[in-house]
Design a protein around this motif. Structure first.
Motif, short mmCIF file in Angstrom:
data_model
loop_
_atom_site.label_atom_id
_atom_site.label_comp_id
_atom_site.label_asym_id
_atom_site.label_seq_id
_atom_site.Cartn_x
_atom_site.Cartn_y
_atom_site.Cartn_z
N GLU A 151 43.86 39.80 20.48
CA GLU A 151 42.43 39.92 19.92
C GLU A 151 42.11 39.09 21.25
N LYS A 152 42.35 37.69 20.91
CA LYS A 152 42.04 37.01 21.91
C LYS A 152 41.65 37.57 23.60
N THR A 153 42.54 37.59 23.98
CA THR A 153 43.28 37.78 25.32
C THR A 153 41.51 39.88 25.62
N LEU A 154 42.19 40.46 24.73
CA LEU A 154 40.70 41.39 24.76
C LEU A 154 39.61 40.70 24.52
N SER A 155 39.14 39.85 23.88
CA SER A 155 37.56 39.81 23.14
C SER A 155 37.32 38.79 24.74
N ILE A 156 38.39 38.27 25.94
CA ILE A 156 38.18 37.21 26.91
C ILE A 156 37.69 38.25 27.70
N GLU B 284 57.50 27.83 28.66
CA GLU B 284 55.96 29.03 29.01
C GLU B 284 56.20 30.02 28.79
N THR B 285 55.00 30.55 27.70
CA THR B 285 54.25 32.14 27.12
C THR B 285 54.28 32.75 27.77
N ILE B 286 54.92 33.73 28.81
CA ILE B 286 54.16 34.27 29.84
C ILE B 286 53.97 35.35 29.45
N TYR B 287 52.74 36.34 29.32
CA TYR B 287 52.27 38.10 29.51
C TYR B 287 52.47 38.95 30.46
N VAL B 288 53.63 39.58 30.80
CA VAL B 288 53.26 40.66 31.86
C VAL B 288 52.21 42.09 31.65
N GLY B 289 51.97 41.88 32.83
CA GLY B 289 50.93 43.54 32.67
C GLY B 289 50.31 44.10 34.22
N LEU B 290 49.81 45.09 33.82
CA LEU B 290 49.73 45.78 35.53
C LEU B 290 48.50 44.71 36.30
N TYR B 291 47.46 43.64 35.85
CA TYR B 291 46.71 42.91 36.82
C TYR B 291 46.86 41.25 35.47
N ILE C 194 42.44 35.48 34.29
CA ILE C 194 42.51 33.86 33.93
C ILE C 194 41.41 34.01 33.07
N ASP C 195 40.92 33.19 32.10
CA ASP C 195 40.29 32.56 31.59
C ASP C 195 39.90 31.97 32.60
N LYS C 196 38.42 32.31 32.89
CA LYS C 196 37.75 31.70 34.21
C LYS C 196 37.27 29.85 34.14
N ARG C 197 36.46 30.42 32.19
CA ARG C 197 35.85 28.66 31.45
C ARG C 197 37.15 27.70 31.61
N THR C 198 38.65 27.81 30.93
CA THR C 198 39.31 27.31 31.13
C THR C 198 40.48 27.67 31.95
N VAL D 78 47.21 37.14 31.06
CA VAL D 78 48.17 38.10 31.68
C VAL D 78 48.98 37.55 32.98
N TYR D 79 50.03 38.05 33.86
CA TYR D 79 50.65 37.74 34.99
C TYR D 79 50.70 39.11 36.15
N ASP D 80 50.24 39.14 36.45
CA ASP D 80 50.75 40.48 37.61
C ASP D 80 52.20 40.94 37.59
N TRP D 81 52.02 41.93 37.60
CA TRP D 81 53.82 42.50 37.47
C TRP D 81 54.35 42.01 38.74
N ARG D 82 53.56 42.23 39.61
CA ARG D 82 54.25 41.74 40.79
C ARG D 82 54.60 40.00 41.07
N ALA D 83 53.68 39.45 40.37
CA ALA D 83 53.53 37.77 40.48
C ALA D 83 55.21 37.14 40.75
N PRO D 84 55.90 35.70 40.88
CA PRO D 84 57.08 35.86 41.49
C PRO D 84 57.77 35.54 39.92
N ILE D 85 57.07 35.36 39.24
CA ILE D 85 57.41 34.71 37.56
C ILE D 85 57.95 36.14 36.70
#
Length: 736
Positions: free
Chosen positions: A16-21, A111-118, A121-125, A130-137
């Motif tokens: 809910e929080k992710t979708l809101s931002i 660290e809690t890492i969520y992985v998605g297509l893209y 980042i919350d620009k305010r904080t 969500v981390y891009d699936w291609r990110a090293p981590i």
């Protein structure tokens, strides 16, 4: 149960929080888009009203360019916002598909890492939601089980502990379910994805990338990556995800879409895969087929000829000709032909102008053969031509001055006449001189190639010490006959292209840094020599399956000559044995066709066993097909293909069934809409997949040679859910 409920509550709150931002950013970008659109319109209106409308208005061209630059800047800004909006639209439907918890070695925090297509980042904080699936981590999600794990970061390898791995099914912003997995991308998600009906275009597989696939996708160390993969192992999809990964990595290495090219087996396949990169957030890279490079006969024509000639003496002659002209041995002969030509055949001549010797033939030959920078023959000859003209030009100017002086001394009545006559003489002299120089500075690759087969003594002289086919005399005679009447076979088209590139060089693809070659088994050594000439500075990803080789016998040694020809510093060969396309039952059936035990490891998705149906005649087969097609449509299957042995058979079927059903022969126009029943020859179906495959006339009479066996294997491996084979008389021995 209480732990699950707590986890569910936590996950629902996070979603809910992710979708809101995301929604907040989406709305901001929408407002920005409206503002940017008004600026684009205003800048274009201003350019129209205040700048020149004609390129002939030279005084105002700088002003027009200034306005044009402003318009381009505004338009690029508009496009960037549009891309971000499209990204947010997709993320609002499903922002991520996986999660893992990672405790880095030496740190207490998890660290809690969520992985998605893209990434998001919350620009305010600056918090990463969500981390891009291609990110090293993110590689931890695909490669590591619970316990000790690591990933390669830009600063080195980071070790730690993987404490949790979780997968999600999120559709239209709703969490459908989630579950924890310990070792790999869980079969439950994979089962759900693979159970779906096929679509018009290939889809991305980011949710279900397996460990062995991820290794291929993320490899950056090797200049040549060779992947042998059984039918349905996802080779092409992996290659496209690899391109997306390399473009992501390329943000630092300056690798862009203009630096990558895909060599596809045919244009139909190019259309089929055209949605994957856009779905992954990248623009499509350039796609070409080998047919795009050659003049003369195309690959499809070669296949049709071979199928039609089977069982005849002409078949064996054609097959031997194809194999020989694709071999390293023939490449050596062509190399020797070019060396022989440059030393023995170029008719260098003394060059004179106005009674003076500019260069002797011997001097010109010496300059030509002094090739320290390995310049192609045609370019060296053009350089000599330029050198001659540079030497002659001052002499021509001196002669014209003498003519002008003579004109000045003449009477006024004769002045115009003498000027006109002098100009005519100068033009004729220049033309004669150019023709004279062109007689030894121009070379035609077609004439050179023809010469090889017109002169048998020359051919055998150049082939000294090289192993030749037993029927080489017939191959030479047949080739000479065909070339003289203007018939250029596919194998000769390929050899001609090689000759042309060696003779003239090529700079067209200088910017290409990454080449993906699909269906590698369809190419011979000469093709890879051509790729090496076309893409001099490139790295390669080469994908193939020797089980799908048609006119030649192949095994894993197929890749040895690729490695030898491309000759890269670092290379790696990987094998994918697991097949995900077809059901377990269809894969087991296909393995029997090959008669190779344990060649294919099948993903255990169980469906109906393939059916083999005997019919009295072809008319009964047609009726049986119509009944089965209706039944499969009722069962909810959308893409159904009748796969035949050759194009003639496909055309016959289309003609016989078109009165009763919407049926189309596979081509670029019809593949966009798979709602029609499609019919095609099996060699054109490579790489494609269908819910249902109907293999036409799998009789012993129709499928009896090794060549036929591979055609039948390719046809049957296209099926996802249902496979039916029809035959008359006796069924083929290959289907038991």
């Amino acid at each position: 149960m209480s732990n699950f409920k707590e986890s569910q509550k936590e996950e629902l709150l996070y979603l809910e929080k992710t979708l809101s931002i995301i929604k907040t950013e989406f709305e901001k970008e929408n407002e920005s888009l409206k503002l940017k659109l008004s600026k684009v319109i205003a800048s274009r209106r201003e350019m129209w009203e205040k700048s020149a409308h004609s390129s002939e208005d030279f005084d105002n061209i700088p002003e027009m360019n200034q306005y044009l630059n402003e318009v381009n800047i505004e338009t690029r800004g508009f496009s960037s916002i549009e891309k971000r909006i499209n990204k947010y639209k997709r993320m609002l439907k499903s922002p991520y598909f996986g999660r893992f918890d990672f405790a880095e070695e030496g740190f207490n925090d998890v660290e809690t890492i969520y992985v998605g297509l893209y990434s998001f980042i919350d620009k305010r904080t600056d918090d990463i939601y969500v981390y891009d699936w291609r990110a090293p981590i993110s590689s931890i999600f695909y490669r590591n089980e619970l316990g000790k794990g690591f990933y390669k970061s830009p600063v080195g390898i980071i070790y730690g502990d993987v404490l949790l791995k979780r997968q999600y099914k999120i559709e239209d912003s709703k969490l459908k379910y989630f579950f924890d997995s310990s070792i790999r991308i869980n079969d439950e998600i994979l089962q759900e994805v693979l159970s779906r009906n096929s679509s018009d275009k290939m889809k991305s597989i980011v949710e279900t990338i397996q460990k062995e696939q991820d290794i291929i996708i993320r490899d950056t160390e090797n200049e040549l990556l060779i992947v042998q993969g059984v039918a349905g192992s996802g080779k092409t999809s992996i290659a496209l995800h690899r391109i997306a990964f390399l473009l992501y990595e390329g943000l630092s290495s300056k690798l862009g879409i203009n630096n990558i090219i895909i060599i596809s087996p045919n244009s139909i396949f190019s259309k089929y895969i055209s949605d994957v990169l856009p779905e992954l957030g990248e623009e499509n890279v350039k796609q070409l087929t080998f047919d795009d490079f050659v003049l003369g006969e195309k690959r499809q024509k070669q296949m049709e000829t071979l199928i039609q000639l089977q069982g005849s003496n002409e078949f064996h002659l054609k097959l031997e000709s194809i194999k020989f002209k694709g071999s390293n041995e023939f490449v050596k002969i062509l190399h020797r032909l070019l060396k022989y030509y440059e030393r023995q055949f170029i008719p260098f001549k003394d060059v004179y102008y106005n009674g003076k010797t500019i260069e002797t033939a011997q001097e010109l030959k010496g300059t030509f053969l002094n090739n320290k920078i390995d310049m192609p023959i045609a370019k060296r000859l053009k350089r000599i031509e330029g050198m001659m003209l540079n030497k002659i030009h001052p002499l021509r100017k001196d002669r014209l001055k003498l003519i002008e002086k003579a004109v000045e001394r003449s009477t006024e009545n004769h002045m115009l006449e003498i000027k006109s006559f002098s100009r005519l003489i100068a033009i004729k002299e220049a033309n004669r001189l150019m023709e004279y120089i062109h007689s030894f500075t121009e070379v035609d690759y077609m004439s050179l190639y023809k010469m090889l087969f017109q002169n048998k003594n020359l051919f055998f002289k150049l082939a000294k010490g090289i192993k030749l086919p037993k029927n080489i005399d017939k191959i030479i005679s047949e080739t000479n006959k065909n070339l003289n009447i203007g018939v250029i076979s596919y194998e000769d088209s390929t050899a001609l292209l090689f000759t042309k590139l060696m003779l003239e060089g090529n700079e067209e693809f200088g910017e290409i840094k990454q080449v993906v070659i699909d269906e590698a088994q369809d190419y011979y050594p000469i093709h890879y020599h051509i790729f090496k000439l076309l893409f001099k500075n490139a790295r390669y990803t080469v994908l193939g399956d020797f089980n799908q080789t048609l006119e030649k016998n192949s095994d894993e040694n197929l890749y040895d000559y690729i490695e030898e020809v491309l000759n890269k510093r670092n290379s790696l060969k990987l094998t994918l044995k697991k097949s995900y396309r077809s059901s377990f039952e269809i894969n087991a059936f296909n393995e029997r066709i090959l008669n190779n035990k344990n060649e294919i490891i099948s993903f255990e998705r169980h469906e109906a066993y393939p059916r083999v149906k005997r019919n009295e005649d072809l008319s009964e087969i047609n009726n049986s097909i119509l009944e089965d097609v209706d039944k499969f449509y009722e069962m909810g299957y959308k893409s159904i293909a009748i796969i035949c042995k050759n194009l003639k058979e496909a055309k016959d079927i289309q003609e016989r069934l078109s009165a009763d059903i919407d049926i189309k022969i596979l081509d670029e126009s019809c593949y966009e809409n798979k709602s029609s029943l499609l019919v095609m020859p099996s060699y054109l179906a490579k790489g494609l997949e269908f819910d249902v495959v109907l293999a036409y006339n799998a009789s012993k009479e129709n499928y009896n040679s090794e060549f036929d066996k591979r055609l039948l294997y390719i046809a049957c491996t296209r099926a996802l859910h249902q496979l039916v084979l029809y035959y008359t008389g006796e069924k083929s021995d290959f289907i038991g």
